[in-house]
Design an enzyme around this catalytic site. Structure first.
Site, PDB file in Angstrom:
ATOM      1  N   ARG A 224       0.900  -1.085  -0.081  1.00 50.41           N
ATOM      2  CA  ARG A 224       0.046  -0.058   0.149  1.00 50.41           C
ATOM      3  C   ARG A 224       0.844   1.117  -0.099  1.00 50.41           C
ATOM      4  NH1 ARG A 224      -3.573  -2.909  -1.424  1.00 50.41           N
ATOM      5  NH2 ARG A 224      -5.403  -3.441  -0.235  1.00 50.41           N
ATOM      6  N   HIS A 272      -1.952   0.372  -9.587  1.00 51.44           N
ATOM      7  CA  HIS A 272      -2.659  -0.434  -8.758  1.00 51.44           C
ATOM      8  C   HIS A 272      -3.477  -1.767  -9.400  1.00 51.44           C
ATOM      9  CE1 HIS A 272      -4.412  -0.858  -4.467  1.00 51.44           C
ATOM     10  NE2 HIS A 272      -4.045  -2.135  -4.799  1.00 51.44           N
TER      11      HIS A 272
HETATM   12  C1  GLV Z   1      -5.466  -5.089  -3.786  1.00 53.28           C
HETATM   13  O1  GLV Z   1      -4.993  -4.196  -3.870  1.00 53.28           O
HETATM   14  C2  GLV Z   1      -6.094  -5.891  -2.859  1.00 53.28           C
HETATM   15  O2  GLV Z   1      -6.076  -5.576  -1.630  1.00 53.28           O
HETATM   16  O3  GLV Z   1      -6.404  -7.224  -3.201  1.00 53.28           O
END
Ligand code: GLV
Length: 309
Positions: A224, A272
């Site tokens: 993250r 992401h």
């Molecule tokens: C992606 O970031 C997840 O948490 O699956």
């Protein structure tokens, strides 16, 4: 009974089709078209708005659309006493392993430098260490971290992990806790972050921790953005303490157009996408968990709210 879906990044139609195929009787409601709130048994969500889940008197399960659940514990809190589950799924793990291997090999085989050389039409061989001489460190040895560490080990990298509690894995040496972190970073040429984001891990990767890495180390973040003090990361890249960062996650997403990460020569970034939940297998897991909670059992992959993962 009905399922409520909320996500600004996942495609509701894909999930609607998966639920229609696997459980045709289940009504699939996409926020804000919730219908009668009393119908909602499951909330399948990614970054739900504050207090959005407070209005469902028959809610039995809050299911994260991803492996991470930090998005659920950020705001004003969740309705008390409703179990929370996360996605643990083979396809999610396989995609994450691919991304981590990609980022590690990209840095290990000096692709950032070769890409610069290509722009300059510069045909120059760089000294290349063997994988077994490259020390990769995986922060977080959960489902995704351990699978990634094993895949890197199979490629002959010198792999170690760091975790809060000892994993005692025969293959992957594990450094533990605050003291262990210092030694772990000092032996890590390529740092991979796959930690859960909790109050304990938020901002963990700051200037002091980057300084513990060997000079010229690389960084792959598929955890993250909140794990990183982003100004400190940029400073470490500017000074050469870090050679390169491959980043999939950021404090602000979508990454704002004015972010220095977009154009930093030491950064390769993706939006992401390291691992996206598969709607078909994700649906099967949510339906299995619904059966479990209806029967009075705990869901699979239940989250402990006080731990935050
Ligand atoms: C992606 O970031 C997840 O948490 O699956």
């Amino acid at each position: 009974m009905a399922i409520l879906f909320f996500s600004e990044v996942d495609d509701p139609d894909e999930w609607r089709q998966a639920f229609a195929a696997q459980c045709p009787d289940m009504s699939f409601r996409v926020w804000p078209d919730i219908g009668d709130p009393a119908d909602i048994e499951v909330a399948l969500v990614w970054h739900p708005p504050d207090n959005a889940l407070d209005q469902f008197p028959n809610l039995r399960l809050i299911a994260s659309l991803g492996a991470g659940v930090d998005h659920l514990f950020r705001g004003t809190g969740l309705p008390v006493g409703i179990p929370v589950s996360r996605i643990v799924d083979r396809s999610l793990t396989e995609q994450m392993v691919e991304y981590v291997v990609l980022g590690t090999l990209f840095c290990h085989r000096q692709m950032p430098a070769y890409m610069v050389q290509q722009k300059q039409a510069n045909w120059q061989l760089l000294r290349q260490p063997l994988g077994r001489d490259r020390r990769v460190g995986v922060l977080g040895l959960g489902e995704l971290g351990m699978a990634s560490a094993r895949a890197l080990k199979a490629l002959q990298f010198d792999v170690a992990g760091w975790s809060r509690s000892p994993k005692n894995d025969a293959e992957i040496p594990d450094y533990v806790g605050t003291e262990g972190l210092k030694d772990f970073l000092a032996r890590t040429d390529i740092l991979v972050c796959l930690l859960p984001l909790t109050p304990q891990t938020e901002g963990l990767l700051n200037a002091a921790q980057f300084a513990r890495l060997p000079h010229g180390a690389s960084f792959v973040n598929a955890g993250r953005g909140g794990h990183v003090v982003e100004g400190d990361l940029l400073a470490a890249l500017d000074s050469g303490q870090l050679n390169h960062a491959m980043l999939d996650v950021f404090q602000a997403e979508p990454l704002p157009a004015e972010s220095p990460f977009w154009s930093h020569p030491g950064v390769t970034l993706t939006p992401h996408v390291a691992s996206i939940t598969n709607a078909s297998s994700g649906t099967a897991l949510v339906l299995e968990n619904l059966q479990r909670v209806r029967a009075g059992d705990a869901p699979l992959y239940e989250v402990v709210p006080s731990e935050g993962y």
